[in-house]
Design a protein around this motif. Structure first.
Motif, PDB file in Angstrom:
ATOM      1  N   PRO A  53       0.818  -1.088  -0.035  1.00 50.38           N
ATOM      2  CA  PRO A  53       0.014   0.106  -0.042  1.00 50.38           C
ATOM      3  C   PRO A  53       0.946   1.514  -0.057  1.00 50.38           C
ATOM      4  O   PRO A  53       0.424   2.299  -0.495  1.00 50.38           O
ATOM      5  N   SER A  54       1.877   1.203   0.494  1.00 53.09           N
ATOM      6  CA  SER A  54       2.782   2.432   0.450  1.00 53.09           C
ATOM      7  C   SER A  54       3.336   2.815  -0.682  1.00 53.09           C
ATOM      8  O   SER A  54       3.757   3.858  -1.016  1.00 53.09           O
ATOM      9  N   ILE A  55       3.221   1.856  -1.889  1.00 53.41           N
ATOM     10  CA  ILE A  55       3.739   2.294  -3.248  1.00 53.41           C
ATOM     11  C   ILE A  55       2.564   2.872  -4.079  1.00 53.41           C
ATOM     12  O   ILE A  55       2.614   3.544  -4.948  1.00 53.41           O
ATOM     13  N   ILE A  56       1.273   2.206  -4.154  1.00 51.90           N
ATOM     14  CA  ILE A  56       0.303   2.543  -5.036  1.00 51.90           C
ATOM     15  C   ILE A  56      -0.154   3.771  -4.593  1.00 51.90           C
ATOM     16  O   ILE A  56      -0.299   4.368  -3.575  1.00 51.90           O
ATOM     17  N   GLY A  57      -0.170   4.782  -5.565  1.00 52.46           N
ATOM     18  CA  GLY A  57      -0.542   6.193  -5.612  1.00 52.46           C
ATOM     19  C   GLY A  57       0.616   7.137  -4.995  1.00 52.46           C
ATOM     20  O   GLY A  57       0.483   8.313  -5.042  1.00 52.46           O
ATOM     21  N   ALA A  58       1.762   6.819  -4.768  1.00 54.54           N
ATOM     22  CA  ALA A  58       2.917   7.328  -4.311  1.00 54.54           C
ATOM     23  C   ALA A  58       3.911   7.452  -5.548  1.00 54.54           C
ATOM     24  O   ALA A  58       4.822   6.804  -5.659  1.00 54.54           O
ATOM     25  N   GLY A  59       3.858   8.477  -6.227  1.00 56.57           N
ATOM     26  CA  GLY A  59       4.711   8.871  -7.426  1.00 56.57           C
ATOM     27  C   GLY A  59       5.928   8.510  -7.276  1.00 56.57           C
ATOM     28  O   GLY A  59       6.789   7.919  -7.956  1.00 56.57           O
ATOM     29  N   GLU A  60       6.511   9.225  -6.219  1.00 56.32           N
ATOM     30  CA  GLU A  60       8.158   9.133  -6.170  1.00 56.32           C
ATOM     31  C   GLU A  60       8.613   7.823  -5.533  1.00 56.32           C
ATOM     32  O   GLU A  60       9.589   7.307  -5.931  1.00 56.32           O
ATOM     33  N   GLU A  61       7.813   7.381  -4.449  1.00 55.99           N
ATOM     34  CA  GLU A  61       8.118   6.065  -4.120  1.00 55.99           C
ATOM     35  C   GLU A  61       7.828   4.910  -5.394  1.00 55.99           C
ATOM     36  O   GLU A  61       8.919   3.912  -5.196  1.00 55.99           O
ATOM     37  N   ALA A  62       7.048   5.128  -6.198  1.00 54.94           N
ATOM     38  CA  ALA A  62       7.087   4.177  -7.255  1.00 54.94           C
ATOM     39  C   ALA A  62       8.023   4.255  -8.170  1.00 54.94           C
ATOM     40  O   ALA A  62       8.598   3.273  -8.750  1.00 54.94           O
ATOM     41  N   LYS A  63       8.473   5.433  -8.488  1.00 57.04           N
ATOM     42  CA  LYS A  63       9.883   5.587  -9.175  1.00 57.04           C
ATOM     43  C   LYS A  63      11.058   4.900  -8.765  1.00 57.04           C
ATOM     44  O   LYS A  63      11.590   4.211  -9.234  1.00 57.04           O
ATOM     45  N   THR A  64      10.983   5.134  -7.316  1.00 55.20           N
ATOM     46  CA  THR A  64      12.102   4.561  -6.665  1.00 55.20           C
ATOM     47  C   THR A  64      12.175   3.033  -6.751  1.00 55.20           C
ATOM     48  O   THR A  64      13.266   2.350  -6.929  1.00 55.20           O
ATOM     49  N   ILE A  65      10.996   2.630  -6.422  1.00 56.03           N
ATOM     50  CA  ILE A  65      10.533   1.162  -6.349  1.00 56.03           C
ATOM     51  C   ILE A  65      11.316   0.564  -8.056  1.00 56.03           C
ATOM     52  O   ILE A  65      11.952  -0.545  -8.028  1.00 56.03           O
ATOM     53  N   ARG A  66      10.678   1.384  -9.088  1.00 54.58           N
ATOM     54  CA  ARG A  66      11.386   1.018 -10.486  1.00 54.58           C
ATOM     55  C   ARG A  66      12.557   0.650 -10.603  1.00 54.58           C
ATOM     56  O   ARG A  66      13.346   0.018 -10.950  1.00 54.58           O
ATOM     57  N   ILE A  67      13.354   2.030  -9.830  1.00 56.56           N
ATOM     58  CA  ILE A  67      14.874   2.216 -10.147  1.00 56.56           C
ATOM     59  C   ILE A  67      15.580   0.837  -9.242  1.00 56.56           C
ATOM     60  O   ILE A  67      16.453   0.254  -9.805  1.00 56.56           O
ATOM     61  N   ILE A  68      15.008   0.694  -8.258  1.00 54.99           N
ATOM     62  CA  ILE A  68      15.513  -0.484  -7.377  1.00 54.99           C
ATOM     63  C   ILE A  68      15.152  -1.692  -8.158  1.00 54.99           C
ATOM     64  O   ILE A  68      16.197  -2.602  -8.109  1.00 54.99           O
ATOM     65  N   SER A  69      14.282  -1.784  -8.778  1.00 51.01           N
ATOM     66  CA  SER A  69      13.934  -3.207  -9.443  1.00 51.01           C
ATOM     67  C   SER A  69      14.680  -3.307 -10.507  1.00 51.01           C
ATOM     68  O   SER A  69      15.581  -4.377 -10.932  1.00 51.01           O
ATOM     69  N   GLN A  70      15.263  -2.381 -11.449  1.00 51.56           N
ATOM     70  CA  GLN A  70      15.921  -2.292 -12.477  1.00 51.56           C
ATOM     71  C   GLN A  70      17.530  -2.587 -12.095  1.00 51.56           C
ATOM     72  O   GLN A  70      18.145  -3.311 -12.630  1.00 51.56           O
ATOM     73  N   LEU A  71      17.962  -1.788 -10.801  1.00 53.71           N
ATOM     74  CA  LEU A  71      19.340  -2.174 -10.355  1.00 53.71           C
ATOM     75  C   LEU A  71      19.528  -3.620  -9.995  1.00 53.71           C
ATOM     76  O   LEU A  71      20.525  -4.367  -9.967  1.00 53.71           O
ATOM     77  N   ARG A  72      18.283  -4.207  -9.358  1.00 57.96           N
ATOM     78  CA  ARG A  72      18.280  -5.621  -8.753  1.00 57.96           C
ATOM     79  C   ARG A  72      18.536  -6.622  -9.959  1.00 57.96           C
ATOM     80  O   ARG A  72      19.410  -7.551 -10.109  1.00 57.96           O
ATOM     81  N   LYS A  73      17.960  -6.245 -11.244  1.00 60.64           N
ATOM     82  CA  LYS A  73      17.841  -7.137 -12.509  1.00 60.64           C
ATOM     83  C   LYS A  73      19.371  -6.914 -12.707  1.00 60.64           C
ATOM     84  O   LYS A  73      19.816  -7.928 -13.387  1.00 60.64           O
TER      85      LYS A  73
END
Length: 92
Positions: A53-73
Motif C-alpha cells: 500500500p505505501s507504493i500505490i499512488g505514491a509517484g516518487e516512491e513508485a519511481k524509486t521502486i522501479r529504479i531499485i527493481s532495475q538495479l536488482r536485475k
C-alpha cells in the motif's frame, strides 16, 4: 496482452489533465511503442506492486521502486557473469 482483435477488446474513454497526453506521447516515443501500449505497460507495472500500500499512488516512491527493481536485475546479471567467469577460471 490478449490475442483478441482490437475491435473486440475493452475500450475506455479517459479524461486526462492538461499536459498528460503530451507526457504519455513523449514516454511512448522513448519506449518506441504506441501511446496505448505505453499506458497499458505502466498500468501493468503498477499492478505488479499490489499488496504494497505505501507504493500505490505514491509517484516518487513508485519511481524509486522501479529504479531499485532495475538495479536488482542489473546486479543479478552481473552476479551471473561473475559466477560464469569464476567457473571458467576454475576450469583452467
Amino acid at each position: 496482452m490478449s490475442e483478441r482483435k482490437a475491435q473486440d477488446q475493452d475500450k475506455f474513454i479517459l479524461r486526462l489533465p492538461d499536459g498528460m497526453r503530451d507526457r504519455i506521447k513523449a514516454a511512448a516515443d522513448l519506449s518506441r511503442r504506441s501511446m496505448n501500449a505505453e499506458i497499458v505497460a505502466r498500468l501493468e507495472e503498477s499492478f505488479a506492486y499490489e499488496g504494497e500500500p505505501s507504493i500505490i499512488g505514491a509517484g516518487e516512491e513508485a519511481k524509486t521502486i522501479r529504479i531499485i527493481s532495475q538495479l536488482r536485475k542489473f546486479l543479478e546479471s552481473v552476479e551471473g557473469d561473475l559466477n560464469d567467469a569464476i567457473r571458467r577460471r576454475e576450469g583452467d
